[in-house]
Design a protein around this motif. Structure first.
Motif, PDB file in Angstrom:
ATOM      1  N   ALA A  11      36.124  38.772  42.250  1.00  0.00           N
ATOM      2  CA  ALA A  11      37.584  38.643  42.191  1.00  0.00           C
ATOM      3  C   ALA A  11      38.232  38.974  43.524  1.00  0.00           C
ATOM      4  N   HIS A  12      37.846  40.122  44.101  1.00  0.00           N
ATOM      5  CA  HIS A  12      38.500  40.648  45.303  1.00  0.00           C
ATOM      6  C   HIS A  12      37.451  41.069  46.322  1.00  0.00           C
ATOM      7  N   ASP A  15      34.609  44.026  45.695  1.00  0.00           N
ATOM      8  CA  ASP A  15      33.908  44.003  44.400  1.00  0.00           C
ATOM      9  C   ASP A  15      32.417  43.733  44.601  1.00  0.00           C
ATOM     10  N   TYR A 133      35.631  46.972  34.018  1.00  0.00           N
ATOM     11  CA  TYR A 133      36.569  47.983  33.553  1.00  0.00           C
ATOM     12  C   TYR A 133      37.866  47.351  33.054  1.00  0.00           C
ATOM     13  N   HIS A 138      39.251  40.193  36.903  1.00  0.00           N
ATOM     14  CA  HIS A 138      37.806  40.242  36.663  1.00  0.00           C
ATOM     15  C   HIS A 138      37.444  39.508  35.370  1.00  0.00           C
TER      16      HIS A 138
HETATM   17 ZN   LIG Z   1      38.308  43.606  41.934  1.00  0.00          ZN
END
Ligand SMILES: [Zn+2]
Length: 272
Positions: A11-12, A15, A133, A138
């Motif tokens: 995602a980022h 990660d 989480y 995500h």
């Molecule tokens: Zn992330």
């Protein structure tokens, strides 16, 4: 084993360092082609810098550095907007127009599938359905990744996760020498990621923990600065011997394998 191609979809920026860096470094060291794709530049991440384009550029630079340390052959960003910090991804007004969580799943999947096809990828790594989480970006990685693999006909889909059993243990140990801020509740991790019994792949990455730690450190904007509760800062405080022990394994779930499958390498066949 002839060289194969593995695409890791995150995602980022950062990660990849937390979840799959050891596996990526291992595959690259074994001669496989490793490609890293992020959905967003993480421009609304936790940093001393204001959220925005400049932070996105900084985080992409950090991503390239991390990718180089891990031996990636190619890095791509799909260019979606980071949906933001809050666990729910921020309200609709707070989110950028092109927020990844508001993206059309099919269009995003096609963009990723184009890379999978171009690379003739043998493997795509995504997240578990809970998005670890639970960050909505995500969860979206799971949805988009699953669909992209279907479009591209990618043979192996691995859901990167964490065995929550040792994670809870780590957080309790860390809590003894590191004071978590009051809003950080260890109990939220009791339903995050995956229980040990659901995991099909336990990849031993102890030989690559040095690269994994360097990859985390490359994301400097996320590991230093004002707030003290960011994950990377906590992780980098773990003493080296403990780090090797705790971060020496990476976990995946491959849904097309029968329950009870226990593999140690992403390209292993089942039954072995
Ligand atoms: Zn992330």
């Amino acid at each position: 084993m002839p060289p194969r191609t593995a695409v890791f979809f995150h995602a980022h920026p950062d990660d990849e360092a937390l979840l799959t860096a050891g596996t990526m470094a291992m595959l690259a060291a074994e001669g496989h082609r490793v490609v890293l794709v992020v959905a967003t530049a993480g421009e609304r991440g936790l940093a001393e810098m204001e959220p925005g384009e400049a932070l996105g550029e900084t985080r992409l630079k950090e991503l390239y550095k991390s990718a180089a340390l891990l031996g990636c052959a190619r890095v791509e960003c799909l260019g979606y907007g980071d949906s933001g910090l809050s666990p729910k991804g921020g309200s609709a007004e707070e989110r950028p127009d092109n927020a990844f969580i508001d993206a059309d799943t099919e269009a995003a999947a096609k963009a990723l599938a184009a890379i999978l096809q171009e690379e003739r990828a043998d493997l795509l790594a995504i997240y578990d359905p809970a998005g670890g989480y639970g960050h909505p970006d995500h969860v979206q990685v799971h949805r988009v990744g699953k669909r992209a693999a279907k479009i591209a006909g990618t043979e192996i889909v691995l859901e990167a996760t964490v065995n929550r059993d040792p994670l809870l243990w780590l957080l309790r140990v860390a809590g003894r020498f590191y004071k978590f801020p009051p809003e950080f509740d260890v109990r939220t991790f009791e339903s995050a990621y995956s229980p040990g019994e659901a995991i099909t792949h336990r990849v031993n990455v102890r030989r690559y923990t040095r690269q994994k730690r360097s990859s985390m450190a490359a994301h400097a904007s996320q590991a230093s600065g004002g707030d003290s509760d960011r994950t990377l800062a906590v992780m980098l405080k773990v003493p080296r011997p403990l780090y090797r022990f705790v971060f020496g394994t990476e976990w995946y779930v491959r849904r097309d394998l029968p329950p009870g499958a226990r593999l140690t390498h992403p390209f292993d066949r089942w039954p072995t």
